[in-house]
Scaffold this motif. Sequence first.
Motif, short mmCIF file in Angstrom:
data_model
loop_
_atom_site.label_atom_id
_atom_site.label_comp_id
_atom_site.label_asym_id
_atom_site.label_seq_id
_atom_site.Cartn_x
_atom_site.Cartn_y
_atom_site.Cartn_z
N THR A 50 0.88 -1.06 -0.25
CA THR A 50 0.01 0.05 0.04
C THR A 50 0.95 1.24 0.14
OG1 THR A 50 -1.61 1.24 1.12
CG2 THR A 50 -0.49 0.05 2.35
N ALA A 51 0.28 2.41 -0.61
CA ALA A 51 0.89 3.60 -0.64
C ALA A 51 0.58 4.31 0.50
CB ALA A 51 0.79 4.46 -1.96
N ALA A 52 -0.20 3.83 1.40
CA ALA A 52 -0.85 4.65 2.64
C ALA A 52 0.42 4.77 3.62
CB ALA A 52 -1.89 3.84 3.37
N GLU A 53 0.34 5.72 4.57
CA GLU A 53 1.43 5.94 5.38
C GLU A 53 1.04 5.25 6.58
OE1 GLU A 53 4.61 7.59 5.23
OE2 GLU A 53 4.16 7.72 3.19
N TYR A 54 -0.25 5.22 6.85
CA TYR A 54 -0.83 4.90 8.43
C TYR A 54 -2.01 3.92 8.20
CZ TYR A 54 1.61 9.31 9.66
OH TYR A 54 2.31 10.22 10.02
N SER A 55 -2.33 3.27 9.30
CA SER A 55 -3.57 2.59 9.20
C SER A 55 -4.50 2.31 10.34
CB SER A 55 -3.31 0.80 9.00
OG SER A 55 -2.50 0.29 10.09
N VAL A 56 -5.91 2.13 10.21
CA VAL A 56 -6.41 1.86 11.32
C VAL A 56 -7.14 0.32 11.35
CG1 VAL A 56 -6.91 4.31 11.73
CG2 VAL A 56 -8.50 3.02 10.01
N PRO A 57 -7.32 -0.17 12.16
CA PRO A 57 -7.86 -1.84 12.11
C PRO A 57 -9.14 -2.21 11.51
CG PRO A 57 -8.04 -0.95 14.42
CD PRO A 57 -7.54 0.13 13.42
N SER A 58 -10.19 -1.32 11.34
CA SER A 58 -11.40 -1.56 11.09
C SER A 58 -12.25 -0.30 10.71
CB SER A 58 -12.13 -2.42 12.20
OG SER A 58 -12.18 -1.72 13.23
N VAL A 59 -13.62 -0.70 10.21
CA VAL A 59 -14.41 0.28 10.24
C VAL A 59 -14.93 0.92 11.30
CG1 VAL A 59 -16.80 0.84 9.41
CG2 VAL A 59 -15.64 -0.92 7.97
N GLU A 60 -14.83 0.11 12.43
CA GLU A 60 -15.04 0.83 13.78
C GLU A 60 -13.86 1.78 14.11
OE1 GLU A 60 -17.24 1.81 16.89
OE2 GLU A 60 -17.73 0.38 15.60
N GLY A 61 -12.77 1.47 13.78
CA GLY A 61 -11.72 2.17 13.75
C GLY A 61 -11.57 3.61 13.26
N VAL A 62 -12.01 3.47 12.01
CA VAL A 62 -12.44 4.51 11.04
C VAL A 62 -13.41 5.60 11.77
CG1 VAL A 62 -13.51 5.52 9.31
CG2 VAL A 62 -12.02 3.65 9.13
N TYR A 63 -14.34 5.14 12.47
CA TYR A 63 -15.35 6.00 13.08
C TYR A 63 -14.44 6.52 14.33
CZ TYR A 63 -19.17 3.17 10.98
OH TYR A 63 -20.03 2.47 9.81
N GLU A 64 -14.05 5.79 15.11
CA GLU A 64 -13.37 6.38 16.19
C GLU A 64 -12.26 7.48 15.75
OE1 GLU A 64 -11.55 3.03 18.40
OE2 GLU A 64 -13.54 2.23 18.80
N TRP A 65 -11.33 7.17 14.77
CA TRP A 65 -10.38 8.41 14.43
C TRP A 65 -11.10 9.55 14.04
CZ3 TRP A 65 -8.66 10.59 10.06
CH2 TRP A 65 -7.33 11.67 10.50
N LEU A 66 -12.28 9.52 13.33
CA LEU A 66 -13.20 10.52 12.70
C LEU A 66 -13.97 11.12 13.65
CD1 LEU A 66 -14.48 9.40 9.20
CD2 LEU A 66 -12.54 10.85 9.64
N GLU A 67 -13.93 10.68 15.07
CA GLU A 67 -14.69 11.18 16.07
C GLU A 67 -15.96 11.05 15.55
OE1 GLU A 67 -12.71 14.51 17.40
OE2 GLU A 67 -10.89 13.36 17.49
N LEU A 68 -16.47 10.45 15.01
CA LEU A 68 -17.74 10.42 14.33
C LEU A 68 -19.12 10.22 15.16
CD1 LEU A 68 -18.21 10.71 11.34
CD2 LEU A 68 -18.40 8.37 10.82
N PHE A 69 -19.13 9.42 16.06
CA PHE A 69 -20.18 9.15 16.87
C PHE A 69 -20.02 9.33 18.33
CE2 PHE A 69 -20.78 5.89 13.46
CZ PHE A 69 -21.85 6.53 12.93
#
Length: 248
Positions: free
Chosen positions: A229-248
């Motif tokens: 991957t060309a990505a620099e970082y990762s989050v583990p899951s869809v739930e991890g995306v929600y947490e990083w975005l402070e979505l809910f």
Amino acid sequence: MTKSQSLREPASLSDMCRKHAVALFVDFDGTMVEIAAGPDDISVPLNLAQALEALAARMDNRLAVISGRSLLDIKRHLGTPAIACAGSHGAELVSSDGSLLGPQPLELPRQALDALAEYARKEGLRFEAKTHGGALHYRSNPERGSDALSFATDISNSYGLAIKTGKCVVEVVQKGANKGNAVHAFMQTAAFAGATPIFIGDDVTDEDGFTACKELGGFGICVGNRDGTAAEYSVPSVEGVYEWLELF
């Protein structure tokens, strides 16, 4: 340059936003919602659209959903929140007020779509007709993936089109339709210009978005770790995306 090692999690979004303006680009399937057996089988959290709209407001409208789905399909699942969107791998783009960005995209030739649909019927695959593309889904018949790719490639070559591959799917699209070009297009608009771009995605088609953000001084965040991957970082899951975005 691509990477194969495990990636670190990014610093918090709040910390980044305190330091400089950030522009967010998020994939949909596998990033905002879990991957399902078929495109119509996804489960969308009831308040996802409202949460994304609130996030866009916090980001001064520097948020865009960039998906392989058509804009019409995105609207079917999210409604019409006031956020920018790109559908069909960037072939169609709209701003947060719903206005079209760029020229009206071309539809695929009817003969190409008919050939893909007939192939799917004969081979027991799932055909998805999109506004500006046609996809062969083989999640239920993974052994047919190589043949599906070969057939779709023949169709794309015959009609001067392009191929996109993903998790148990191969799609025929117009040339130039990719998520990286969508990032570049949004970053040229007043709402996004000058911000540090970040793309979050889980699949091969998101690599163009990761690369574009890197070219523009930002970076990509891969959902899960994936070699190359060309990505620099990762989050583990869809739930991890929600947490990083402070979505809910």
